[in-house]
Design an enzyme around this catalytic site. Structure first.
Site, PDB file in Angstrom:
ATOM      1  N   LYS A   1      14.234 -87.125  16.247  1.00  0.00           N
ATOM      2  CA  LYS A   1      13.696 -88.689  16.494  1.00  0.00           C
ATOM      3  C   LYS A   1      14.427 -89.510  15.517  1.00  0.00           C
ATOM      4  O   LYS A   1      13.861 -89.345  14.399  1.00  0.00           O
ATOM      5  CB  LYS A   1      12.334 -88.540  16.736  1.00  0.00           C
ATOM      6  CG  LYS A   1      11.550 -89.729  17.687  1.00  0.00           C
ATOM      7  CD  LYS A   1      11.509 -91.009  16.991  1.00  0.00           C
ATOM      8  CE  LYS A   1      10.653 -91.380  16.048  1.00  0.00           C
ATOM      9  NZ  LYS A   1      10.959 -92.801  15.515  1.00  0.00           N
TER      10      LYS A   1
ATOM     11  N   GLU B   1       8.816 -84.255   3.737  1.00  0.00           N
ATOM     12  CA  GLU B   1       9.688 -85.063   2.366  1.00  0.00           C
ATOM     13  C   GLU B   1       9.134 -86.456   2.586  1.00  0.00           C
ATOM     14  O   GLU B   1       9.666 -87.234   3.225  1.00  0.00           O
ATOM     15  CB  GLU B   1      11.272 -85.148   2.635  1.00  0.00           C
ATOM     16  CG  GLU B   1      12.134 -83.900   2.647  1.00  0.00           C
ATOM     17  CD  GLU B   1      12.170 -83.306   1.205  1.00  0.00           C
ATOM     18  OE1 GLU B   1      11.974 -83.983   0.555  1.00  0.00           O
ATOM     19  OE2 GLU B   1      12.814 -82.235   1.081  1.00  0.00           O
TER      20      GLU B   1
ATOM     21  N   CYS C   1      13.396 -93.166  -1.358  1.00  0.00           N
ATOM     22  CA  CYS C   1      12.407 -92.315  -1.778  1.00  0.00           C
ATOM     23  C   CYS C   1      12.387 -92.008  -3.200  1.00  0.00           C
ATOM     24  O   CYS C   1      11.237 -91.822  -3.881  1.00  0.00           O
ATOM     25  CB  CYS C   1      12.323 -91.062  -0.820  1.00  0.00           C
ATOM     26  SG  CYS C   1      13.805 -90.211  -0.569  1.00  0.00           S
TER      27      CYS C   1
ATOM     28  N   GLU D   1       3.722 -96.741  -3.629  1.00  0.00           N
ATOM     29  CA  GLU D   1       5.036 -96.877  -3.300  1.00  0.00           C
ATOM     30  C   GLU D   1       5.261 -98.354  -2.587  1.00  0.00           C
ATOM     31  O   GLU D   1       4.624 -98.674  -1.713  1.00  0.00           O
ATOM     32  CB  GLU D   1       5.497 -95.802  -2.499  1.00  0.00           C
ATOM     33  CG  GLU D   1       7.053 -95.874  -2.011  1.00  0.00           C
ATOM     34  CD  GLU D   1       7.511 -94.690  -1.139  1.00  0.00           C
ATOM     35  OE1 GLU D   1       6.513 -94.659  -0.136  1.00  0.00           O
ATOM     36  OE2 GLU D   1       8.227 -93.847  -1.231  1.00  0.00           O
TER      37      GLU D   1
HETATM   38  P1  NAD Z   1       7.232 -93.801   8.280  1.00  0.00           P
HETATM   39  O1  NAD Z   1       6.465 -92.567   7.805  1.00  0.00           O
HETATM   40  O2  NAD Z   1       6.885 -94.934   8.751  1.00  0.00           O
HETATM   41  O3  NAD Z   1       8.625 -93.250   9.541  1.00  0.00           O
HETATM   42  C1  NAD Z   1       9.406 -92.385   9.279  1.00  0.00           C
HETATM   43  C2  NAD Z   1       9.469 -91.783  11.008  1.00  0.00           C
HETATM   44  O4  NAD Z   1       8.420 -91.194  11.564  1.00  0.00           O
HETATM   45  C3  NAD Z   1      10.002 -92.960  11.962  1.00  0.00           C
HETATM   46  O5  NAD Z   1      11.268 -92.187  12.700  1.00  0.00           O
HETATM   47  C4  NAD Z   1       8.638 -93.111  12.478  1.00  0.00           C
HETATM   48  O6  NAD Z   1       9.242 -93.826  13.755  1.00  0.00           O
HETATM   49  C5  NAD Z   1       8.065 -91.958  12.584  1.00  0.00           C
HETATM   50  N1  NAD Z   1       6.659 -91.763  12.800  1.00  0.00           N
HETATM   51  C6  NAD Z   1       5.866 -92.811  12.695  1.00  0.00           C
HETATM   52  N2  NAD Z   1       4.396 -92.556  13.083  1.00  0.00           N
HETATM   53  C7  NAD Z   1       4.670 -91.287  13.645  1.00  0.00           C
HETATM   54  C8  NAD Z   1       3.705 -90.232  14.278  1.00  0.00           C
HETATM   55  N3  NAD Z   1       2.455 -90.648  14.315  1.00  0.00           N
HETATM   56  N4  NAD Z   1       4.131 -89.107  14.358  1.00  0.00           N
HETATM   57  C9  NAD Z   1       5.456 -88.934  14.621  1.00  0.00           C
HETATM   58  N5  NAD Z   1       6.540 -89.722  14.021  1.00  0.00           N
HETATM   59  C10 NAD Z   1       6.220 -90.789  13.548  1.00  0.00           C
HETATM   60  O7  NAD Z   1       8.333 -94.005   7.088  1.00  0.00           O
HETATM   61  P2  NAD Z   1       9.380 -95.047   6.954  1.00  0.00           P
HETATM   62  O8  NAD Z   1       8.776 -96.229   6.741  1.00  0.00           O
HETATM   63  O9  NAD Z   1      10.436 -95.217   8.089  1.00  0.00           O
HETATM   64  O10 NAD Z   1      10.185 -94.688   5.715  1.00  0.00           O
HETATM   65  C11 NAD Z   1       9.782 -94.893   4.337  1.00  0.00           C
HETATM   66  C12 NAD Z   1       8.911 -93.579   3.936  1.00  0.00           C
HETATM   67  O11 NAD Z   1       9.936 -92.602   3.912  1.00  0.00           O
HETATM   68  C13 NAD Z   1       8.819 -93.953   2.293  1.00  0.00           C
HETATM   69  O12 NAD Z   1       7.328 -93.553   2.152  1.00  0.00           O
HETATM   70  C14 NAD Z   1       9.987 -93.006   1.661  1.00  0.00           C
HETATM   71  O13 NAD Z   1       9.454 -92.827   0.305  1.00  0.00           O
HETATM   72  C15 NAD Z   1       9.827 -91.922   2.566  1.00  0.00           C
HETATM   73  N6  NAD Z   1      11.203 -91.102   2.385  1.00  0.00           N
HETATM   74  C16 NAD Z   1      11.175 -90.047   1.844  1.00  0.00           C
HETATM   75  C17 NAD Z   1      12.355 -89.118   1.581  1.00  0.00           C
HETATM   76  C18 NAD Z   1      12.448 -87.761   1.110  1.00  0.00           C
HETATM   77  O14 NAD Z   1      13.564 -87.103   1.171  1.00  0.00           O
HETATM   78  N7  NAD Z   1      11.433 -87.515   0.151  1.00  0.00           N
HETATM   79  C19 NAD Z   1      13.547 -89.646   2.048  1.00  0.00           C
HETATM   80  C20 NAD Z   1      13.559 -91.015   2.659  1.00  0.00           C
HETATM   81  C21 NAD Z   1      12.207 -91.751   2.734  1.00  0.00           C
END
Ligand code: NAD
Length: 490
Positions: free
Chosen positions: A178, A253, A287, A384
């Site tokens: 996704k 992650e 991140c 964050e």
């Molecule tokens: P998010 O959690 O809002 O969304 C991430 C993904 O999850 C999106 O595709 C979203 O549509 C999906 N999603 C949202 N709710 C969901 C649910 N209930 N069930 C399944 N999927 C769902 O995060 P974001 O705002 O897109 O990204 C930023 C965050 O990601 C930050 O906290 C960042 O630190 C983290 N991040 C971590 C890493 C790592 O490798 N550790 C890398 C990049 C980003």
């Protein structure tokens, strides 16, 4: 302005298709706030279709039965196609995500590199033979899980998708991925590269949609076997609750609030340059960003002055024009960052630079922000921000510096600035982080294991370690006919 395709379909069972109800999502350019394209909006019924295709492919055993070196060769082909499409990918990533063209191209080449790196490891994942005496043959098989459900965030969508799809293919798993609804375009190129390389239909399926229906229905699907999630802590927690119901193994992650500690002997200019890269790259939407710097009280003024010079020198504007500080992904994100900056000022922190939205541009830009007078209890020091916002904290002795660095719920990365190897090792050993950078933030690469401690998650991506999260050990114990080591024919 260069053009991109106006409508992007989902890739399911080896075909490009609309959503079943034909619904679409408009994709915005964060640098201009204009709609640049539409994508097929996947919903639970579309997810069902993709999981069914993936299951059929896995049950057909085509990937699993293939000689692993041939699976590796197939992955080299995917890499070749991604490299060939790198300029096109760069433009899509620049327009829907806000990166510079160079940053977008880097995404494409890094994605290709994931496929060559893990393609090269596909035939090196071995089981072992366990001696049980003459009457038995016993060995282990690193077996794939099956259907790997993967959910990707918007900040580095292509690289993050590539790292988990590549690990899955190397280990003969199949994937339903996704993409993030805010910046999905570059991820479709993985599907295109798989298609051109001849990856079996159903082995890699890529769809996008909103988290609450599309993402949630994927991770809760009855017929998935494995979850790879990269995103925020709150979403990770919700996914884990649903995974717990069905005991689905997961790689998490999650976010970070990573701190660099500057020791008194450090090369200050080197530390300042590294910190600026650590927090202002991709407008801090990383991140592993260095969102905190912990400095000795006596050196704080000098360090903050030098950081402020760096921050003010950054040009702010669209990535396509090659600016240093590019937009944040959406109006919501800009408002959230601005709200956190306002709260920090109200709590007593001082915005030496920035602290607000950049004026005069139509997109979502935040000025490079440095907060001094930050204390460990403030939200800006603990939560964050995911924007170009650095918090500077001070310390008086090394133990206090370590305790400040470790003083959040997160444990993704940490940094140490010093010329002394003993200090570097002393600090690295005490920092609660999956990855420690010494004298250069982001030191490392695809080869180095990456992942969090504490609430930054578990499991590792990147490096050889990552593959261990995509296989489960199966042990086979064979009683040799006739005992005594057996005899041919008897
Ligand atoms: P998010 O959690 O809002 O969304 C991430 C993904 O999850 C999106 O595709 C979203 O549509 C999906 N999603 C949202 N709710 C969901 C649910 N209930 N069930 C399944 N999927 C769902 O995060 P974001 O705002 O897109 O990204 C930023 C965050 O990601 C930050 O906290 C960042 O630190 C983290 N991040 C971590 C890493 C790592 O490798 N550790 C890398 C990049 C980003």
């Amino acid at each position: 302005m260069q053009e991109i395709k106006k409508y992007w379909q989902s890739y399911v069972d080896g075909q490009w298709i609309d959503s079943l109800d034909k619904d679409r999502i408009a994709i915005e350019n964060p640098a201009t706030a204009e709609t640049i394209a539409e994508i097929a909006r996947a919903k639970p019924e579309d997810i069902n279709q993709a999981v069914e295709a993936a299951r059929r492919c896995f049950s057909g055993r085509e990937l699993y039965d293939m000689r692993p070196s041939n699976r590796g060769a197939l992955m080299f082909e995917i890499a070749r196609h991604l490299t060939e499409m790198a300029d096109e990918i760069a433009l899509a990533e620049c327009l829907d995500n806000g990166k510079t063209l160079a940053g977008g191209k880097n995404e494409a080449l890094a994605a290709a590199r994931y496929f060559t790196y893990y393609g090269g490891l596909a035939d090196k994942l071995e089981g072992r033979m366990i001696p049980l005496g003459a009457d038995y043959i016993d060995y282990t098989i690193p077996a794939p899980f099956g259907v790997s459900a993967q959910v990707v965030p918007w900040n580095f969508p292509l690289q993050i998708a590539a790292r988990s799809v590549a690990c899955a293919l190397a280990t003969a798993n199949v994937v339903v991925l996704k993409s993030p609804e805010l910046s999905p375009l570059s991820t479709y190129y993985i599907a295109e590269a798989c298609h051109r390389a001849g990856v079996p239909a159903g082995a890699v399926n890529i769809l996008s949609g909103y988290g609450h229906d599309c993402g949630a229905s994927l991770v809760a699907h009855e017929d998935i076997d494995h979850i790879v999630f990269t995103g925020s802590l709150a979403t990770g927690q919700s996914i884990l609750r649903s995974a717990a119901e069905r005991v689905i193994p997961s790689i998490m992650e999650l976010g970070g609030k990573s701190a660099g500690i500057l020791f008194p002997d450090a090369d200050i200019d080197q530390a300042v340059n590294s910190t600026a890269v650590g927090i202002f790259t991709h407008a801090g939407q990383v991140c592993s960003a260095q969102s905190r710097l912990i400095v000795p009280e006596k050196q704080a003024d000098e360090v903050i002055d030098k950081l402020a010079v760096k921050a003010r020198a950054l040009s702010v504007g669209p990535g396509i024009d090659g600016h240093d500080l590019t937009p944040v992904i959406s109006r919501n994100q800009a408002e959230k960052i601005e709200g956190m900056c306002l709260a920090a000022s109200q709590a007593g922190a001082e915005a030496v630079t920035g602290g607000r939205r950049h004026e005069g541009l139509p997109g979502h830009f935040i000025d490079a922000t440095i907060f001094s007078k930050v204390t460990a209890d403030m939200t800006i020091a603990r939560e964050e921000v995911f924007g170009p916002v650095l918090s500077v904290l001070t310390y008086s002795d090394p133990e206090e510096a370590i305790s400040l660095a470790n003083g959040t719920d997160y444990g993704l990365c940490a940094g140490v600035y010093t010329k002394d190897l003993t200090t570097a090792h002393w600090a690295a050993d005490r920092l609660d982080a999956g990855q420690v950078f010494v004298n250069e933030w982001f030191a490392g690469g695809i080869e180095t294991p990456f992942g969090g401690m504490k609430r930054s998650g578990y499991g590792r991506e990147k490096g050889q370690e990552a593959l261990q999260n995509y296989v489960q050990t199966k042990n086979v114990g064979i009683r040799v006919t006739g005992g005594g080591g057996g005899r041919p024919g008897g």
